[in-house]
Enzyme design. Structure first.
Site, PDB file in Angstrom:
ATOM      1  CD1 TRP A  11      -6.823  -3.507  -2.549  1.00 21.03           C
ATOM      2  CD2 TRP A  11      -5.573  -3.478  -0.853  1.00 21.03           C
ATOM      3  NE1 TRP A  11      -6.520  -4.520  -3.596  1.00 21.03           N
ATOM      4  CE2 TRP A  11      -4.659  -4.756  -2.099  1.00 21.03           C
ATOM      5  CE3 TRP A  11      -4.564  -3.869   0.356  1.00 21.03           C
ATOM      6  CZ2 TRP A  11      -4.333  -5.374  -2.227  1.00 21.03           C
ATOM      7  CZ3 TRP A  11      -3.777  -4.889   0.649  1.00 21.03           C
ATOM      8  CH2 TRP A  11      -2.958  -4.986  -0.488  1.00 21.03           C
ATOM      9  CG  ASP A  34      -5.371   2.816  -1.369  1.00 23.10           C
ATOM     10  OD1 ASP A  34      -4.875   3.080  -2.057  1.00 23.10           O
ATOM     11  OD2 ASP A  34      -5.336   1.280  -1.017  1.00 23.10           O
ATOM     12  CE  LYS A  84      -0.942  -3.246  -6.782  1.00 24.11           C
ATOM     13  NZ  LYS A  84      -1.699  -2.961  -5.458  1.00 24.11           N
TER      14      LYS A  84
HETATM   15  C1  LIG Z   1      -1.604  -3.287  -4.224  1.00 27.67           C
HETATM   16  C2  LIG Z   1      -2.590  -1.828  -2.976  1.00 27.67           C
HETATM   17  C3  LIG Z   1      -2.554  -2.429  -2.141  1.00 27.67           C
HETATM   18  C4  LIG Z   1      -1.057  -2.471  -0.821  1.00 27.67           C
HETATM   19  O1  LIG Z   1      -0.134  -1.505  -1.462  1.00 27.67           O
HETATM   20  P1  LIG Z   1       1.138  -2.017  -0.589  1.00 27.67           P
HETATM   21  O2  LIG Z   1       2.086  -1.259  -2.008  1.00 27.67           O
HETATM   22  O3  LIG Z   1       1.191  -3.120  -1.046  1.00 27.67           O
HETATM   23  O4  LIG Z   1       0.509  -1.988   0.616  1.00 27.67           O
HETATM   24  C5  LIG Z   1      -3.200  -0.849  -1.449  1.00 27.67           C
HETATM   25  N1  LIG Z   1      -4.337  -0.367  -1.587  1.00 27.67           N
HETATM   26  C6  LIG Z   1      -4.406  -0.994  -2.823  1.00 27.67           C
HETATM   27  C7  LIG Z   1      -5.758   0.344  -3.718  1.00 27.67           C
HETATM   28  C8  LIG Z   1      -3.915  -1.563  -3.935  1.00 27.67           C
HETATM   29  O5  LIG Z   1      -4.371  -1.967  -4.863  1.00 27.67           O
END
Ligand SMILES: *Cc1c(COP(=O)(O)O)cnc(C)c1O
Length: 361
Positions: free
Chosen positions: A103, A173, A197
């Protein structure tokens, strides 16, 4: 209640059963409203109460200070990879990125389209089995910001410290560990998370941004991508994901009822410790993450060979433990155990691991 399996999916992920029941009970008609939340206008009074209540609960749960705005956006964390630099990275400037997994690499790729990027540290050479330590970071004091990924969902590693970036704004993030433990929001310039999540169903992206960061956006970028537009319009510039915001509010109340983030963190630690202990018990299972970087949200491990890993995932699914197959870039097994994942499911996995080892070890 009896036909729900244990869902170890990395995302979208398990939601608290209580939340699903409440959403179900009120799906046809919200109390006092006479309409489903799926039908109401985002400009209506009932929705005002939902979105304002959601923000108030977020502020209470996360201790979000008045210096920070809460935005309810769409496009996932993946769109934030682009929007963060479009708003905050001048074309002639440079930002520092800490690379600790897939990511963060994707975030780097998008930032490079906008301006300069310096890699402050990368653990790619270690197959991302750990996160960089503070002393390994090469930080530029003139950087527009420092970006990092708090929890690496795919590799199962997590920062257990907040990088010290001096006066340079820190951006995180936090998609896969947001509000899994107490967080000092005031130390961050911006935190973003795809909500699917730890907080809500898919379709909602949470952004927490400091007022200072709202001064930098160039007016040349598309209106929908400008943070200040969403801040000024209280996330109602266009139609927000009404249902996801409603469910997030139910999840936040559930988290508050658990005792807040300190209590949630304790439960998360206990759940993760149980699985790591069962990985470490004998040599049959091997954890992917280095000891100091182990994630409390995504536990990744290998078996002696791929055939056994396939068998493990297949038999686990048959036993009501679903979503354990690891991400293709790591292989093996991944157990995602976010806030809402029940401890009984962890106990069931631990027992399954013992039984599987006894039969195949
Ligand atoms: C799942 C995830 C993403 C991507 O998220 P989307 O909402 O599908 O764009 C980005 N960064 C991390 C750390 C993730 O776990």
């Amino acid at each position: 209640m009896t036909n729900r399996i244990f869902n170890f999916s990395a995302g979208p992920a398990v939601l608290p059963e209580e939340v699903l029941r409440e959403a179900q009970e009120h799906l046809l008609s919200l109390p006092g409203v006479g309409m489903s939340v799926l039908e109401i206008s985002h400009r209506s009074k009932p929705f005002d109460e939902i979105i304002e209540g959601c923000e108030a609960d977020l502020r209470q749960l996360g201790g979000i200070p008045d210096t920070h705005r809460v935005l309810f956006l769409q496009g996932g964390a993946s769109l934030q990879f682009s929007i963060v630099p479009m708003n905050l990275l001048p074309a002639d400037g440079s930002a520092d990125y800490i690379v600790s997994g897939v990511w963060s690499q994707k975030a780097v790729k998008e930032a490079k389209r906008v301006g300069g990027v310096k890699i402050a540290a990368s653990t790619e050479a270690d197959n991302f089995k750990r996160v960089p330590k503070q002393h390994e970071l090469t930080l530029d004091p003139n950087a527009a910001y420092v970006h990092y990924t708090t929890n690496n969902t795919i590799f199962g590693t997590q920062f257990h410290y907040r990088p010290d970036t001096g006066n340079v704004p820190l951006i995180a993030d936090a998609s896969s560990d947001i509000f899994s433990e107490p967080i000092e929001v005031g130390k961050f310039a911006l935190i973003y998370a795809g909500a699917q999540k730890n907080l809500a169903p898919a379709g909602l992206t949470l952004v927490i941004i400091s007022d200072d960061m709202l001064q930098r956006t160039p007016s040349s970028i598309p209106t929908m991508l400008q943070y200040p537009v969403h801040a000024e319009n209280k996330s109602l510039y266009n139609t927000p994901p009404v249902f996801a915001i409603y469910v997030m509010r139910l999840v936040l109340r559930w988290l508050l009822k658990q005792g807040g983030l300190a209590a949630v963190a304790k439960a998360n630690q206990r759940k993760a410790d149980k699985i790591y202990a069962s990985i470490d018990r004998t040599g049959f299972y091997t954890g992917h993450a280095a000891a100091d970087s182990r994630s409390n949200m995504n536990v990744t491990f290998r078996l002696p060979n791929e055939e056994l890993e396939k068998k493990f995932a297949k038999e686990a699914t048959a036993a009501g433990l679903d979503g354990l197959k690891g991400h293709r870039s790591v292989g093996g097994i991944r157990a995602s155990i976010y806030n809402a994942f029940p401890e009984a499911g962890v106990d069931a996995l631990v027992q399954f691991m013992r039984d599987f080892e006894a039969q195949n070890g």
